[in-house]
Design a protein around this motif. Structure first.
Motif, PDB file in Angstrom:
ATOM      1  N   GLY A  20       0.681  -1.373  -0.174  1.00  0.00           N
ATOM      2  CA  GLY A  20      -0.048  -0.031  -0.040  1.00  0.00           C
ATOM      3  C   GLY A  20       0.767   1.199  -0.083  1.00  0.00           C
ATOM      4  O   GLY A  20       0.581   2.064  -0.844  1.00  0.00           O
ATOM      5  N   ILE A  21       1.986   1.075   0.624  1.00  0.00           N
ATOM      6  CA  ILE A  21       2.704   2.432   0.806  1.00  0.00           C
ATOM      7  C   ILE A  21       3.598   2.778  -0.354  1.00  0.00           C
ATOM      8  O   ILE A  21       3.523   3.781  -1.169  1.00  0.00           O
ATOM      9  CB  ILE A  21       3.909   2.335   1.950  1.00  0.00           C
ATOM     10  CG1 ILE A  21       3.224   2.186   3.178  1.00  0.00           C
ATOM     11  CG2 ILE A  21       5.043   3.252   1.924  1.00  0.00           C
ATOM     12  CD1 ILE A  21       4.119   1.940   4.449  1.00  0.00           C
ATOM     13  N   ALA A  22       4.039   1.426  -1.075  1.00  0.00           N
ATOM     14  CA  ALA A  22       4.624   1.737  -2.136  1.00  0.00           C
ATOM     15  C   ALA A  22       3.641   1.906  -3.462  1.00  0.00           C
ATOM     16  O   ALA A  22       4.154   2.827  -4.547  1.00  0.00           O
ATOM     17  CB  ALA A  22       5.238   0.298  -2.827  1.00  0.00           C
ATOM     18  N   SER A  23       2.415   1.706  -3.723  1.00  0.00           N
ATOM     19  CA  SER A  23       1.348   2.072  -4.459  1.00  0.00           C
ATOM     20  C   SER A  23       1.147   3.302  -4.421  1.00  0.00           C
ATOM     21  O   SER A  23       1.091   4.261  -5.375  1.00  0.00           O
ATOM     22  CB  SER A  23       0.252   0.993  -4.563  1.00  0.00           C
ATOM     23  OG  SER A  23      -0.146   1.126  -3.332  1.00  0.00           O
ATOM     24  N   GLN A  24       0.788   4.037  -3.193  1.00  0.00           N
ATOM     25  CA  GLN A  24       0.591   5.251  -3.065  1.00  0.00           C
ATOM     26  C   GLN A  24       1.757   6.376  -3.192  1.00  0.00           C
ATOM     27  O   GLN A  24       1.463   7.435  -3.593  1.00  0.00           O
ATOM     28  CB  GLN A  24      -0.152   5.568  -1.560  1.00  0.00           C
ATOM     29  CG  GLN A  24      -1.468   4.829  -1.582  1.00  0.00           C
ATOM     30  CD  GLN A  24      -2.222   5.341  -0.287  1.00  0.00           C
ATOM     31  OE1 GLN A  24      -2.234   6.364   0.050  1.00  0.00           O
ATOM     32  NE2 GLN A  24      -3.171   4.559   0.403  1.00  0.00           N
ATOM     33  N   PRO A  42       0.834  13.093  -1.978  1.00  0.00           N
ATOM     34  CA  PRO A  42       2.149  14.170  -1.600  1.00  0.00           C
ATOM     35  C   PRO A  42       2.855  13.621  -0.246  1.00  0.00           C
ATOM     36  O   PRO A  42       4.194  13.779  -0.407  1.00  0.00           O
ATOM     37  CB  PRO A  42       1.232  15.242  -1.453  1.00  0.00           C
ATOM     38  CG  PRO A  42      -0.009  15.179  -2.308  1.00  0.00           C
ATOM     39  CD  PRO A  42      -0.423  13.691  -2.219  1.00  0.00           C
ATOM     40  N   ASP A  43       2.109  13.163   0.789  1.00  0.00           N
ATOM     41  CA  ASP A  43       2.956  12.961   1.995  1.00  0.00           C
ATOM     42  C   ASP A  43       3.846  11.899   1.934  1.00  0.00           C
ATOM     43  O   ASP A  43       4.971  11.849   2.499  1.00  0.00           O
ATOM     44  CB  ASP A  43       1.896  12.949   3.065  1.00  0.00           C
ATOM     45  CG  ASP A  43       1.193  14.318   3.603  1.00  0.00           C
ATOM     46  OD1 ASP A  43       1.848  15.280   3.825  1.00  0.00           O
ATOM     47  OD2 ASP A  43      -0.057  14.235   3.179  1.00  0.00           O
ATOM     48  N   LEU A  44       3.399  10.875   0.970  1.00  0.00           N
ATOM     49  CA  LEU A  44       4.429   9.989   0.770  1.00  0.00           C
ATOM     50  C   LEU A  44       5.397   9.884  -0.266  1.00  0.00           C
ATOM     51  O   LEU A  44       6.655   9.385  -0.091  1.00  0.00           O
ATOM     52  CB  LEU A  44       3.524   8.339   0.537  1.00  0.00           C
ATOM     53  CG  LEU A  44       2.744   7.772   1.898  1.00  0.00           C
ATOM     54  CD1 LEU A  44       1.766   6.838   1.081  1.00  0.00           C
ATOM     55  CD2 LEU A  44       3.553   7.306   2.779  1.00  0.00           C
ATOM     56  N   ALA A  45       4.980  10.640  -1.352  1.00  0.00           N
ATOM     57  CA  ALA A  45       5.934  10.730  -2.444  1.00  0.00           C
ATOM     58  C   ALA A  45       7.166  11.721  -2.090  1.00  0.00           C
ATOM     59  O   ALA A  45       8.146  11.429  -2.504  1.00  0.00           O
ATOM     60  CB  ALA A  45       5.178  11.324  -3.663  1.00  0.00           C
ATOM     61  N   THR A  46       6.712  12.725  -0.959  1.00  0.00           N
ATOM     62  CA  THR A  46       7.861  13.486  -0.870  1.00  0.00           C
ATOM     63  C   THR A  46       8.714  13.041   0.470  1.00  0.00           C
ATOM     64  O   THR A  46       9.664  13.738   0.828  1.00  0.00           O
ATOM     65  CB  THR A  46       7.358  14.705  -0.432  1.00  0.00           C
ATOM     66  OG1 THR A  46       6.461  15.053   0.495  1.00  0.00           O
ATOM     67  CG2 THR A  46       6.727  15.432  -1.894  1.00  0.00           C
ATOM     68  N   ALA A  47       8.190  12.053   1.194  1.00  0.00           N
ATOM     69  CA  ALA A  47       8.798  11.695   2.342  1.00  0.00           C
ATOM     70  C   ALA A  47      10.248  10.948   2.041  1.00  0.00           C
ATOM     71  O   ALA A  47      10.445  10.176   0.797  1.00  0.00           O
ATOM     72  CB  ALA A  47       8.034  10.533   3.161  1.00  0.00           C
ATOM     73  N   ASP A  48      11.025  11.049   2.996  1.00  0.00           N
ATOM     74  CA  ASP A  48      12.291  10.366   2.765  1.00  0.00           C
ATOM     75  C   ASP A  48      12.024   8.966   3.009  1.00  0.00           C
ATOM     76  O   ASP A  48      11.315   8.613   4.100  1.00  0.00           O
ATOM     77  CB  ASP A  48      13.357  10.798   3.962  1.00  0.00           C
ATOM     78  CG  ASP A  48      14.820  10.458   3.413  1.00  0.00           C
ATOM     79  OD1 ASP A  48      15.024   9.196   4.095  1.00  0.00           O
ATOM     80  OD2 ASP A  48      15.632  11.050   2.680  1.00  0.00           O
ATOM     81  N   VAL A  49      13.002   7.925   2.304  1.00  0.00           N
ATOM     82  CA  VAL A  49      12.567   6.553   2.352  1.00  0.00           C
ATOM     83  C   VAL A  49      13.256   6.062   3.861  1.00  0.00           C
ATOM     84  O   VAL A  49      12.324   5.216   4.402  1.00  0.00           O
ATOM     85  CB  VAL A  49      13.451   5.629   1.286  1.00  0.00           C
ATOM     86  CG1 VAL A  49      13.547   4.385   1.830  1.00  0.00           C
ATOM     87  CG2 VAL A  49      12.861   5.909   0.199  1.00  0.00           C
ATOM     88  N   GLU A  50      14.011   6.892   4.543  1.00  0.00           N
ATOM     89  CA  GLU A  50      14.608   6.271   5.776  1.00  0.00           C
ATOM     90  C   GLU A  50      13.644   6.703   6.967  1.00  0.00           C
ATOM     91  O   GLU A  50      13.439   6.036   7.757  1.00  0.00           O
ATOM     92  CB  GLU A  50      15.961   6.986   6.139  1.00  0.00           C
ATOM     93  CG  GLU A  50      17.046   6.840   5.185  1.00  0.00           C
ATOM     94  CD  GLU A  50      17.381   5.190   5.063  1.00  0.00           C
ATOM     95  OE1 GLU A  50      17.266   4.686   6.233  1.00  0.00           O
ATOM     96  OE2 GLU A  50      17.706   4.799   4.104  1.00  0.00           O
ATOM     97  N   ASP A  51      12.691   7.732   6.481  1.00  0.00           N
ATOM     98  CA  ASP A  51      11.872   8.294   7.723  1.00  0.00           C
ATOM     99  C   ASP A  51      10.643   7.140   7.561  1.00  0.00           C
ATOM    100  O   ASP A  51       9.874   6.855   8.515  1.00  0.00           O
ATOM    101  CB  ASP A  51      11.112   9.508   7.347  1.00  0.00           C
ATOM    102  CG  ASP A  51      12.070  10.686   7.783  1.00  0.00           C
ATOM    103  OD1 ASP A  51      13.185  10.306   8.391  1.00  0.00           O
ATOM    104  OD2 ASP A  51      12.191  11.695   6.849  1.00  0.00           O
TER     105      ASP A  51
END
Length: 246
Positions: free
Chosen positions: A193-197, A204-213
């Motif tokens: 779900g995270i990967a698809s969104q 926006p909130d997921l696409a711009t978030a740092d992977v480490e976070d």
């Protein structure tokens, strides 16, 4: 004067003939050279490599086309045009549209390579590996299959089969806690779900978030191999002890 002119004309005519003769001779030599430079027949190994390159090009084109228009609207003819090959070449390599789709969207998760002696590192490797693959190529087999499964029941059934075989069952097999399969299914749903969104829908909130976070928050929720799991627990990731929120 007429004789002089005629002489010059004759010389010019003779010169022109010599030039044409040289050009004709050169053309003949060139033609003979072209014939002499005819490449030898391709070896069996060369034919195999050429066939493999063509096959890869067809599969890449198929993934792009399936992702663009879905399974039902994609045609062999359109995929052939995308791959810059004949329709007959597509059929020769994959047989049918269904066969092409299944091969184009086939994916596996190399759990053996992602699993280490450190359970904490292993549970980080699982989602990190997926995120890295989706980042590198938006038309990965997994992404394309997920996208087409939203509009095609056959693709949805194939998605269920692949996720169960490649994700849920391998994770559940390493978990000794109760409800291992349910835990594995929830973990798979969360990461997918995270990967698809993040990568398909561009939330926006997921696409711009740092992977480490993202990993910092989700890794403690992933079932840890070979250890009883009684709810959220702290794990060590790259030397940091991470405790999930209560």
């Amino acid at each position: 004067m007429p004789l002089a002119a005629s002489g010059r004309q004759g010389e010019e005519a003779e010169h022109g003939c010599r030039q044409r003769g040289r050009r004709s001779a050169g053309a003949e030599v060139h033609q003979r050279g072209a014939i002499s430079r005819t490449p030898p027949p391709e070896s069996e190994a060369q034919c195999v490599r050429k066939g493999e390159r063509t096959r890869r090009r067809i599969l890449d084109a198929a993934r792009r086309k399936f992702a663009e228009v879905g399974y039902k609207r994609a045609t062999i003819r359109a995929i052939a045009a995308e791959a810059d090959v004949d329709k007959s070449s597509v059929i020769q390599h994959v047989g049918s549209k269904d066969g092409l789709f299944r091969e184009a969207v086939h994916w596996t998760i190399p759990f053996a390579e992602l699993t280490t002696d450190d359970p904490g590192q292993s549970v980080e490797n699982y989602p990190r590996g997926m995120f890295e693959v989706w980042t590198a190529d938006p038309h990965t087999p997994m992404a394309v299959l997920l996208r087409t499964s939203m509009t095609c029941e056959d693709a949805a059934e194939l998605w269920r089969e692949r996720v169960t075989t490649e994700s849920i069952e391998p994770i559940a097999a390493t978990v000794t806690a109760d409800n291992a399969r349910l835990r594995a299914a929830l973990s798979s749903a969360m990461v997918t779900g995270i990967a698809s969104q993040r990568y398909l829908l561009g939330m926006p909130d997921l696409a711009t978030a740092d992977v480490e976070d993202i990993l910092h928050l989700i890794v403690p929720r992933v079932p840890q191999p070979d250890r009883p799991q009684r709810g959220p627990r702290a794990v060590t990731i790259r030397g940091r002890v991470i405790t999930p929120p209560a």
